[in-house]
Design a protein around this motif. Structure first.
Motif: not given
Ligand code: CO
Length: 210
Positions: A42, A44, A67, A98, A101-102
């Protein structure tokens, strides 16, 4: 601007320190890269591939997107995959998601954020496919965690369904695909035990004919 200057200063310091510890480090790396691993993770900022597995530059070929999705029409991902498997000849492909995750959360909530909704649609497909599994959990956090895990599992399957990976197995190349998930809360990686190391482990409808 100061914030950018900071990065450049950090870089100078890091390069000096690295050179002092190992004078051959940069000359060796500049000649070639020979990574054993392809990491699909991801984007992130809390999940930096090399850092969380304590690996130096040169060891991991990395692709990151929102993602950690493996989409069959994504030429960026497919190009990375082809180069990693056929040219660099990596032995391991790790799909790493993870918790927290947004992207997964936005998909779960059917939130509208713009263009990215189309990308996150892939997670809604996974959610839909595994609804019963997810609805067995009553807690929102547990559901999101489960969807994050299922998302990784689906992406592992997607990697094994590409002509790139299947052709490598047909050639007899040693290559395995793994699904891991990272906990931002304690920094620990968990193996989801969905490793695939050969064509015989791929669902028959997805096995491409030679
Ligand atoms: Co994520």
């Amino acid at each position: 601007m100061d914030k950018l200057k900071q990065l450049l200063e950090n870089n100078r310091r890091w390069a000096e320190k690295t050179k002092a510890q190992d004078p051959d480090f940069f000359p060796t790396l500049s000649r070639q890269q020979r990574p054993d691993y392809l990491w699909i993770g991801c984007a992130d900022s809390r999940v930096p591939a090399n850092q969380i597995v304590d690996m130096q530059p040169g060891n991991i070929f990395v692709h990151r997107n929102v993602a950690n999705l493996v989409v069959h029409t994504d030429f960026s991902l497919l190009s990375v995959l082809q180069y990693a498997v056929e040219v660099l000849q990596v032995s391991y492909i790790i799909v790493c998601g993870h918790y927290g995750c947004g992207g997964v959360e936005a998909a779960y909530d059917h939130r509208q954020l713009g263009l990215i909704d189309n990308w996150l649609r892939n997670i809604i497909d996974t959610y839909h496919l595994h609804q019963e599994d997810i609805y067995q959990l009553t807690d929102r956090r547990a559901r999101l965690d489960r969807l994050s895990e299922l998302n990784v599992m689906e992406q592992v399957a997607n990697v094994t369904q590409t002509s790139i990976v299947q052709s490598a197995w047909r050639r007899g190349q040693k290559l395995s695909v793994h699904g891991w998930i990272y906990s931002v809360e304690d920094g620990i990686l968990h193996d989801l035990d969905v490793s695939v190391s050969g064509l015989d482990m791929v669902d028959p409808p997805y096995r491409l004919e030679q």
